[in-house]
Design a protein around this motif. Structure first.
Motif, PDB file in Angstrom:
ATOM      1  N   ARG A  87     -38.167 -54.363  41.480  1.00  0.00           N
ATOM      2  CA  ARG A  87     -36.725 -54.549  41.679  1.00  0.00           C
ATOM      3  C   ARG A  87     -35.888 -53.959  40.544  1.00  0.00           C
ATOM      4  O   ARG A  87     -34.687 -54.139  40.503  1.00  0.00           O
ATOM      5  N   GLY A  88     -36.544 -53.327  39.581  1.00  0.00           N
ATOM      6  CA  GLY A  88     -35.819 -52.719  38.468  1.00  0.00           C
ATOM      7  C   GLY A  88     -35.674 -53.608  37.250  1.00  0.00           C
ATOM      8  O   GLY A  88     -35.036 -53.217  36.272  1.00  0.00           O
ATOM      9  N   VAL A  89     -36.267 -54.803  37.286  1.00  0.00           N
ATOM     10  CA  VAL A  89     -36.145 -55.735  36.165  1.00  0.00           C
ATOM     11  C   VAL A  89     -36.773 -55.142  34.902  1.00  0.00           C
ATOM     12  O   VAL A  89     -36.189 -55.183  33.812  1.00  0.00           O
ATOM     13  N   GLY A  90     -37.974 -54.575  35.023  1.00  0.00           N
ATOM     14  CA  GLY A  90     -38.667 -53.999  33.872  1.00  0.00           C
ATOM     15  C   GLY A  90     -37.879 -52.869  33.239  1.00  0.00           C
ATOM     16  O   GLY A  90     -37.697 -52.829  32.018  1.00  0.00           O
ATOM     17  N   LEU A 117     -49.548 -46.281  35.997  1.00  0.00           N
ATOM     18  CA  LEU A 117     -48.443 -45.424  36.447  1.00  0.00           C
ATOM     19  C   LEU A 117     -47.133 -46.186  36.581  1.00  0.00           C
ATOM     20  O   LEU A 117     -46.058 -45.633  36.325  1.00  0.00           O
ATOM     21  N   HIS A 118     -47.194 -47.452  36.970  1.00  0.00           N
ATOM     22  CA  HIS A 118     -45.969 -48.247  37.072  1.00  0.00           C
ATOM     23  C   HIS A 118     -45.297 -48.356  35.697  1.00  0.00           C
ATOM     24  O   HIS A 118     -44.090 -48.199  35.567  1.00  0.00           O
ATOM     25  N   SER A 119     -46.096 -48.598  34.670  1.00  0.00           N
ATOM     26  CA  SER A 119     -45.567 -48.693  33.320  1.00  0.00           C
ATOM     27  C   SER A 119     -45.026 -47.341  32.850  1.00  0.00           C
ATOM     28  O   SER A 119     -43.997 -47.277  32.165  1.00  0.00           O
ATOM     29  N   TRP A 120     -45.698 -46.259  33.216  1.00  0.00           N
ATOM     30  CA  TRP A 120     -45.195 -44.914  32.895  1.00  0.00           C
ATOM     31  C   TRP A 120     -43.798 -44.732  33.504  1.00  0.00           C
ATOM     32  O   TRP A 120     -42.895 -44.208  32.857  1.00  0.00           O
ATOM     33  N   ASN A 121     -43.631 -45.153  34.758  1.00  0.00           N
ATOM     34  CA  ASN A 121     -42.333 -45.007  35.417  1.00  0.00           C
ATOM     35  C   ASN A 121     -41.253 -45.817  34.715  1.00  0.00           C
ATOM     36  O   ASN A 121     -40.119 -45.351  34.577  1.00  0.00           O
ATOM     37  N   ILE A 122     -41.591 -47.037  34.267  1.00  0.00           N
ATOM     38  CA  ILE A 122     -40.619 -47.833  33.522  1.00  0.00           C
ATOM     39  C   ILE A 122     -40.207 -47.086  32.262  1.00  0.00           C
ATOM     40  O   ILE A 122     -39.014 -46.987  31.947  1.00  0.00           O
ATOM     41  N   ILE A 124     -40.288 -43.821  31.548  1.00  0.00           N
ATOM     42  CA  ILE A 124     -39.506 -42.619  31.856  1.00  0.00           C
ATOM     43  C   ILE A 124     -38.105 -42.988  32.347  1.00  0.00           C
ATOM     44  O   ILE A 124     -37.110 -42.418  31.912  1.00  0.00           O
ATOM     45  N   ASN A 125     -38.022 -43.993  33.234  1.00  0.00           N
ATOM     46  CA  ASN A 125     -36.719 -44.414  33.757  1.00  0.00           C
ATOM     47  C   ASN A 125     -35.854 -45.104  32.699  1.00  0.00           C
ATOM     48  O   ASN A 125     -34.645 -45.231  32.880  1.00  0.00           O
ATOM     49  N   SER A 126     -36.472 -45.545  31.615  1.00  0.00           N
ATOM     50  CA  SER A 126     -35.732 -46.182  30.515  1.00  0.00           C
ATOM     51  C   SER A 126     -35.337 -45.191  29.429  1.00  0.00           C
ATOM     52  O   SER A 126     -34.777 -45.579  28.407  1.00  0.00           O
ATOM     53  N   GLY A 127     -35.656 -43.921  29.630  1.00  0.00           N
ATOM     54  CA  GLY A 127     -35.233 -42.894  28.672  1.00  0.00           C
ATOM     55  C   GLY A 127     -36.260 -42.557  27.614  1.00  0.00           C
ATOM     56  O   GLY A 127     -35.911 -42.181  26.503  1.00  0.00           O
ATOM     57  N   PHE A 128     -37.545 -42.671  27.959  1.00  0.00           N
ATOM     58  CA  PHE A 128     -38.622 -42.268  27.059  1.00  0.00           C
ATOM     59  C   PHE A 128     -39.324 -41.046  27.627  1.00  0.00           C
ATOM     60  O   PHE A 128     -39.292 -40.815  28.836  1.00  0.00           O
ATOM     61  N   ILE A 129     -39.966 -40.286  26.744  1.00  0.00           N
ATOM     62  CA  ILE A 129     -40.808 -39.170  27.179  1.00  0.00           C
ATOM     63  C   ILE A 129     -42.177 -39.323  26.513  1.00  0.00           C
ATOM     64  O   ILE A 129     -42.292 -39.866  25.419  1.00  0.00           O
ATOM     65  N   PRO A 130     -43.238 -38.837  27.186  1.00  0.00           N
ATOM     66  CA  PRO A 130     -44.570 -38.904  26.572  1.00  0.00           C
ATOM     67  C   PRO A 130     -44.590 -38.114  25.261  1.00  0.00           C
ATOM     68  O   PRO A 130     -44.063 -37.010  25.185  1.00  0.00           O
ATOM     69  N   ALA A 131     -45.177 -38.709  24.213  1.00  0.00           N
ATOM     70  CA  ALA A 131     -45.203 -38.056  22.904  1.00  0.00           C
ATOM     71  C   ALA A 131     -46.616 -37.840  22.390  1.00  0.00           C
ATOM     72  O   ALA A 131     -46.893 -36.822  21.775  1.00  0.00           O
ATOM     73  N   TRP A 132     -47.507 -38.800  22.574  1.00  0.00           N
ATOM     74  CA  TRP A 132     -48.893 -38.652  22.144  1.00  0.00           C
ATOM     75  C   TRP A 132     -49.768 -39.613  22.926  1.00  0.00           C
ATOM     76  O   TRP A 132     -49.286 -40.524  23.577  1.00  0.00           O
ATOM     77  N   LEU A 133     -51.065 -39.365  22.876  1.00  0.00           N
ATOM     78  CA  LEU A 133     -52.044 -40.202  23.568  1.00  0.00           C
ATOM     79  C   LEU A 133     -52.989 -40.824  22.563  1.00  0.00           C
ATOM     80  O   LEU A 133     -53.312 -40.212  21.548  1.00  0.00           O
ATOM     81  N   GLU A 134     -53.438 -42.016  22.881  1.00  0.00           N
ATOM     82  CA  GLU A 134     -54.486 -42.659  22.095  1.00  0.00           C
ATOM     83  C   GLU A 134     -55.692 -42.821  23.004  1.00  0.00           C
ATOM     84  O   GLU A 134     -55.560 -43.208  24.162  1.00  0.00           O
ATOM     85  N   VAL A 135     -56.851 -42.514  22.477  1.00  0.00           N
ATOM     86  CA  VAL A 135     -58.079 -42.640  23.250  1.00  0.00           C
ATOM     87  C   VAL A 135     -59.032 -43.549  22.486  1.00  0.00           C
ATOM     88  O   VAL A 135     -59.200 -43.410  21.274  1.00  0.00           O
TER      89      VAL A 135
END
Length: 147
Positions: A87-90, A117-122, A124-135
């Motif tokens: 619903r857009g709460v996150g 992927l749901h968290s990725w969408n939150i 991106i929609n909140s104004g973040f871009i991918p910067a680095w990965l941790e493995v």
């Protein structure tokens, strides 16, 4: 991990909000219902310093929290009650928290797993871009996949 691309406008979602400063977060650990927004307990090395909750009446339906992982970088986490997801709460809470962290002169960042992927969408929609990965890897004894 995600870094902000700047402040974004708030979404059209409207609900009752409550902000929690560091000293007000301690009682929330007892509930244990926000495992992604807050640490499980107070951790001096990376304390939870700020949180915002959305309410439906007297019930918390979502919470975004920030831990001071470094003196200048605050990590954001989010939890939304199951019946209120989608619903857009996150996105609303993460956007509010990100903007407030920037207003306080800190650098917000958002971490999530590659498979969420749901968290990725939150993010991106909140104004973040991918910067680095941790493995991470876990060594297993007697594991021979090529036999």
């Amino acid at each position: 991990m995600f870094l902000p691309i700047g402040q974004v406008k708030k979404t059209g979602l409207s609900c009752h909000l409550k902000w929690f400063e560091q000293h007000e977060i301690l009682p929330l650990y007892k509930a244990g219902q926000f495992p992604n927004a807050l640490c499980a307990r107070f951790i001096p090395e990376r304390p939870d310093v700020l949180a915002v909750a959305a309410y439906d009446g007297s019930k918390i339906i979502g919470m975004a929290g920030a831990s001071a992982d470094t003196p200048i970088m605050w990590q954001i986490g989010i939890d939304v009650e199951k019946n209120y997801r989608g619903r857009g709460v996150g996105t609303y809470l993460v956007t509010l928290l990100k903007n407030e962290i920037i207003n306080r002169g800190k650098l917000p960042f958002y971490g999530t797993s590659l498979s969420n992927l749901h968290s990725w969408n939150i993010a991106i929609n909140s104004g973040f871009i991918p910067a680095w990965l941790e493995v991470e890897t876990v060594e297993q004894e007697n594991y021979y996949p090529c036999n």
